[in-house]
Scaffold this motif. Structure first.
Motif, mmCIF file in Angstrom:
data_model
loop_
_atom_site.group_PDB
_atom_site.id
_atom_site.type_symbol
_atom_site.label_atom_id
_atom_site.label_comp_id
_atom_site.label_asym_id
_atom_site.label_seq_id
_atom_site.Cartn_x
_atom_site.Cartn_y
_atom_site.Cartn_z
ATOM 1 N N GLY A 1 31.243 15.850 -60.701
ATOM 2 C CA GLY A 1 31.311 16.133 -59.284
ATOM 3 C C GLY A 1 30.083 17.460 -59.074
ATOM 4 O O GLY A 1 29.543 17.329 -58.070
ATOM 5 N N HIS A 2 30.206 18.449 -60.085
ATOM 6 C CA HIS A 2 29.295 19.417 -59.918
ATOM 7 C C HIS A 2 27.928 18.747 -60.003
ATOM 8 O O HIS A 2 26.675 19.343 -59.574
ATOM 9 C CB HIS A 2 29.571 20.494 -61.066
ATOM 10 C CG HIS A 2 30.611 21.373 -60.452
ATOM 11 N ND1 HIS A 2 30.258 22.461 -59.858
ATOM 12 C CD2 HIS A 2 31.789 21.536 -61.061
ATOM 13 C CE1 HIS A 2 31.321 23.274 -59.651
ATOM 14 N NE2 HIS A 2 32.199 22.779 -60.256
ATOM 15 N N ALA A 3 27.538 17.827 -61.068
ATOM 16 C CA ALA A 3 26.502 17.597 -61.332
ATOM 17 C C ALA A 3 25.861 16.536 -60.172
ATOM 18 O O ALA A 3 24.438 16.703 -59.876
ATOM 19 C CB ALA A 3 26.501 16.390 -62.504
ATOM 20 N N LEU A 4 26.760 15.928 -59.293
ATOM 21 C CA LEU A 4 26.196 15.148 -58.312
ATOM 22 C C LEU A 4 25.925 16.011 -57.263
ATOM 23 O O LEU A 4 24.648 16.093 -56.382
ATOM 24 C CB LEU A 4 27.383 14.191 -57.896
ATOM 25 C CG LEU A 4 27.517 13.140 -58.761
ATOM 26 C CD1 LEU A 4 28.843 12.096 -58.069
ATOM 27 C CD2 LEU A 4 26.531 11.996 -58.782
ATOM 28 N N LEU A 5 26.422 17.029 -57.029
ATOM 29 C CA LEU A 5 26.134 18.136 -56.157
ATOM 30 C C LEU A 5 25.083 18.954 -56.092
ATOM 31 O O LEU A 5 24.061 18.976 -55.319
ATOM 32 C CB LEU A 5 27.505 19.108 -55.862
ATOM 33 C CG LEU A 5 27.105 20.450 -54.843
ATOM 34 C CD1 LEU A 5 26.910 19.677 -53.607
ATOM 35 C CD2 LEU A 5 28.108 21.108 -55.209
ATOM 36 N N ILE A 6 24.581 19.178 -57.502
ATOM 37 C CA ILE A 6 23.282 19.817 -57.907
ATOM 38 C C ILE A 6 22.304 18.718 -57.846
ATOM 39 O O ILE A 6 21.168 19.531 -57.163
ATOM 40 C CB ILE A 6 23.285 20.413 -59.245
ATOM 41 C CG1 ILE A 6 24.546 21.301 -59.330
ATOM 42 C CG2 ILE A 6 22.107 21.014 -59.780
ATOM 43 C CD1 ILE A 6 25.007 21.779 -60.995
ATOM 44 N N ASP A 7 22.456 17.695 -58.111
ATOM 45 C CA ASP A 7 21.164 16.760 -57.798
ATOM 46 C C ASP A 7 20.904 16.578 -56.442
ATOM 47 O O ASP A 7 19.953 16.458 -55.870
ATOM 48 C CB ASP A 7 21.688 15.189 -58.155
ATOM 49 C CG ASP A 7 21.571 15.108 -59.840
ATOM 50 O OD1 ASP A 7 20.926 15.877 -60.176
ATOM 51 O OD2 ASP A 7 22.291 14.137 -60.360
ATOM 52 N N THR A 8 22.126 16.642 -55.418
ATOM 53 C CA THR A 8 21.960 16.413 -53.912
ATOM 54 C C THR A 8 20.900 17.889 -53.500
ATOM 55 O O THR A 8 20.076 17.732 -52.694
ATOM 56 C CB THR A 8 22.966 16.495 -53.083
ATOM 57 O OG1 THR A 8 23.820 15.337 -53.703
ATOM 58 C CG2 THR A 8 22.861 16.570 -51.678
#
Length: 795
Positions: free
Chosen positions: A296-303
């Motif tokens: 979840g953190h990785a997807l948010l940082i990607d965004t």
């Protein structure tokens, strides 16, 4: 009179509120035999049969044996006053031709006398206590039971990990936003160079080397035994499982059709947060949650990184050509808010799943049972310790709050750009053919003609500086979102006007400011734990450990230096041990001390009320004025409100103290660095001496913050009840358990305090006449309040 109506309205409203289960339980506390069980045991030791003990023991006390003498004396005085009022009333009736005369109310005077006499009537089975004292006991038992209800609800919420007692809302770190913006600007510069070197800028059909984010092959949290975690399960079983890997991403250059990644970390990278202890404690059963946490953190940082890439592309030409950069504070604020919203939703779902997965906990269940009593009991019949022990569990609640906050406040990390590749390096990486020939044709090199169309190294640096300046100027307007001032800006603002050798060294002032910030931030409690109190305790332990290490080093060195080194280290060691003791031992126990003072103060008010209710009854023998009590009995009703609401308000003060202390810690962390830099300026020697001094001073600052926060345990009841009337009339003198601060109003009748009720009017001049004007004809009272208020009626 209006205060009597408040109490009556509370009782009338109870049937309507009973439709709500919490309201029904609240009102059940009034009228029970014991009230709060633990409080009844303590109060029975003082008052005997007036407060039956939930422990079953019963018997007289010294207080109950001697109270009868006071009650009898008050009955005797009341009888004299009664016959006096009857005599005067008959005479005034005969003289003026009106019932009780013109000065006394024919409606309220008889009712007031009957009410006062009724309060003095002894009740059978109470060992000499009268009706008024039984009424005080009724209020106290209901008040303590209600306070236990509030405290039990708060404790269940925190202990069951439902809601953190005090934690900041889930949010994206401003530092992460800054680094992702800088990384995006760096990648834009590198991509521009690669497009020119590869010919893609002129011919889009040519292969295009690309710089972007790529996940690293392995980011293990440890090696060997560190790669596995042992967890003591709630059933006592010790299990071992593989610790999940964090997701780490770095920037690198890739060629079409080639998986090889060159120049890793050229434009920085990022990594998901370390696994919170709350999720780690779930053991192997929490593997899915831990994976969801990292993903979840990785997807948010990607965004966010994609948003930053779009934003930097818009302003690339201005940055490359050295033009003024547009303000992007609005875009940064929008991206940050959107990310915070996504983070909040993600954390709510993750926390709910983690609570469900945590299952039963025998230790926590036993703690809840101790606070509330049997889990199946209802309302005030529970035999737990109730509100009395609230202050005992502060550190326990802080540790539980720290575990749950570790999930919410986990922050990803990011690395800024390095940009260590020169234009020549990027030319070769893009597949360009070097045309320069070495001596005698022995090899080739990248000539100036080869990189003629590419940006020079100085231009690349200038472009990155433009992006940095744009972000710093724009984010300076976003303090509410947590964005700090740039270190170079702080150094420029606080640089000394006097000439300094460091002014001649380029970047020296910014470097010193950065070092100051690093040193101060290293001592922030947030770096050691998510709860400030737990972090401060850890800092204190480290200071003590480091101080003893210095003692050992200075002792060994003293053998060679004759003790000179040990003497020079003496003040530093003393300061560190003192600060460590304060942080490790004094601070954690202070909330309990404040709570103990508050509870003791409330019992003092109860003792005062049981004694003073007789005088309250006698005050009803005054026949003048309106209302059931008149002006003389007004303060008695206010004291009853104090008895009814103080225990509950103490619970709110205790909880508010924990929240305010956390907020104060956040304010200190946000502003202390700027305040210190304003004092230090650009002086190098004074700067680091002052930094060490301020680091020790922080221990004293936290003592003040803690005292200010948890003094709400005793101050909040006074502050809230002040809305019902003057503070001096609401709060009893015996409840002055908190320190009196400069400028605070002292209790009525205390040395230097305000005048007693009615005594704030200008005094009558001695010898008759009116006061003589002083200084311009202005009347100057010689006592009482220099700014008299009109009397407040009870109607």
């Amino acid at each position: 009179m209006k205060y009597l109506f408040v109490l009556i309205a509370m009782l009338i409203a109870s049937p309507a509120l009973a439709a709500d289960p919490s309201a029904a339980t609240f009102w059940d506390g009034f009228g029970t035999e014991f009230g709060d069980a633990y409080s009844s045991v303590i109060l029975h030791e003082i008052f005997g049969p007036l407060f039956p003990s939930a422990a079953g023991a019963s018997g007289p006390t010294v207080f109950s044996q001697i109270i009868g003498y006071l009650n009898f004396a008050c009955v005797a005085v009341g009888g004299v006053l009664f016959f006096y009022n009857v005599t005067v009333g008959v005479m005034q009736t005969a003289h003026e031709g009106e019932v009780l005369g013109k000065r006394w109310s024919s409606l309220w005077a008889p009712l007031r006398v009957l009410f006062g006499v009724g309060l003095l009537i002894p009740l059978p089975g109470l060992g000499g206590y009268n009706l008024g004292q039984a009424g005080i006991a009724y209020i106290v038992k209901g008040a303590t039971a209600s306070a236990s209800l509030v405290w039990t609800a708060a404790a269940e919420t925190v202990i069951s990990d439902d809601i953190p007692l005090a934690a900041s809302a889930p949010s994206v770190s401003p530092g992460l936003i800054r680094d992702l913006y800088a990384n995006a600007g760096c990648m834009r510069v590198v991509q521009y160079q690669l497009d020119i070197a590869s010919g893609y800028a002129e011919d889009n059909s040519k292969p295009r080397p690309v710089i972007g984010y790529h996940r690293m092959a392995s980011v293990a949290p440890g090696h060997g035994s560190r790669a596995r975690v042992q967890v003591l399960r709630r059933n006592g079983e010790l299990v071992s499982y593989a610790q999940p890997e964090s997701i780490a991403v770095t920037t690198a250059i890739t060629q079409p059709g080639d998986d090889r990644k060159s120049y890793p970390g050229l434009c920085g990278g990022w990594q998901t947060p370390d696994m919170p202890v709350y999720l780690t404690d779930l053991g192997a059963d929490g593997e899915a949650l831990r994976q969801a946490f990292s993903t979840g953190h990785a997807l948010l940082i990607d965004t966010v990184a994609a948003e930053m890439s779009t934003l930097t592309a818009t302003h690339f030409e201005d940055a490359r050509n050295g033009r003024d950069m547009a303000d992007v504070s609005g875009e940064i604020a929008r991206i940050t808010r959107d990310a915070n919203g996504v983070m909040s939703e993600f954390m709510v779902e993750l926390r709910a799943a983690a609570i469900e997965a945590s299952g039963a906990d025998d230790g926590r269940d036993m703690l809840l049972d101790r606070i509330r009593g049997d889990a199946n009991c209802t309302g005030p019949d529970c035999l737990g310790e109730g509100w009395i022990g609230a202050g005992t569990w502060y550190i326990t609640l802080a540790r539980l709050n720290n575990r749950l906050s570790s999930v919410i406040e986990a922050k990803p990390e990011a690395d800024g750009p390095q940009l260590s590749a020169s234009p020549e390096d990027l030319f070769e990486e893009a597949g360009g053919r070097a045309t320069g020939r070495k001596w005698l044709g022995l090899g080739s090199y990248v000539s100036a003609d080869d990189v003629e169309g590419m940006a020079a190294a100085s231009e690349m640096t200038r472009t990155l500086e433009g992006y940095d300046r744009q972000f710093a100027e724009s984010s300076a307007k976003l303090a509410a979102l947590g964005f700090p001032l740039d270190a170079a800006t702080v150094a420029e603002i606080n640089s000394d006007a006097a000439d300094s050798i460091w002014d001649r060294v380029p970047g020296a002032q910014a470097m010193l400011t950065n070092l100051h910030g690093i040193f101060l931030s290293a001592l922030e409690p947030g770096n050691f734990a998510d709860d400030p109190m737990i972090g401060l305790t850890s800092i204190g332990k480290y200071l003590i450990t480091f101080a003893f290490a210095l003692i050992g080093v200075s002792t060994l060195a003293g053998l060679a230096t004759g003790g000179a080194l040990a003497v020079s280290f003496g003040p530093i060691i003393t300061a560190m041990i003192g600060a460590g003791v304060v942080l490790s031992f004094v601070l954690p126990i202070m909330p309990f001390i404040f709570w103990l003072l508050g509870v003791t103060g409330y019992f003092l008010v109860v003792i005062e009320a049981v004694i003073a209710i007789n005088l309250f009854a006698l005050s009803h023998m005054r026949m003048d004025g309106e209302g059931i009590s008149g002006e003389a009995g007004r303060n008695g009703w206010l004291l009853m409100l104090t008895l009814a609401f103080t225990p509950m308000l103490m619970i709110f003060g205790f909880i508010a103290g924990m929240v305010i202390f956390r907020v104060s810690d956040a304010l200190l962390s946000a502003g202390f660095y700027y305040a210190v830099e304003g004092v230090i300026g650009g002086d190098f020697t004074f700067g680091f001496v002052a930094i060490i001094g301020y680091a020790v001073l922080m221990a004293l600052i936290y003592v003040v913050l803690l005292e200010r926060s948890f003094s709400l345990i005793t101050e909040l009841p006074a502050r809230v009840l002040r809305w019902m009337g003057d503070r001096d009339q609401v709060v009893s003198n015996t409840y002055a358990v908190a320190p009196v601060r400069p400028g605070a109003r002292l209790p009525v009748g205390a040395p230097g305090g305000g005048a007693a009720p009615g005594g704030d009017r200008p005094p009558k001049p001695s010898g008759g006449g009116v006061p003589k004007p002083t200084g311009g004809g202005v009347l100057k009272p010689t006592g009482g309040n220099s700014n008299p208020r009109p009397p407040v009626g009870d109607g």
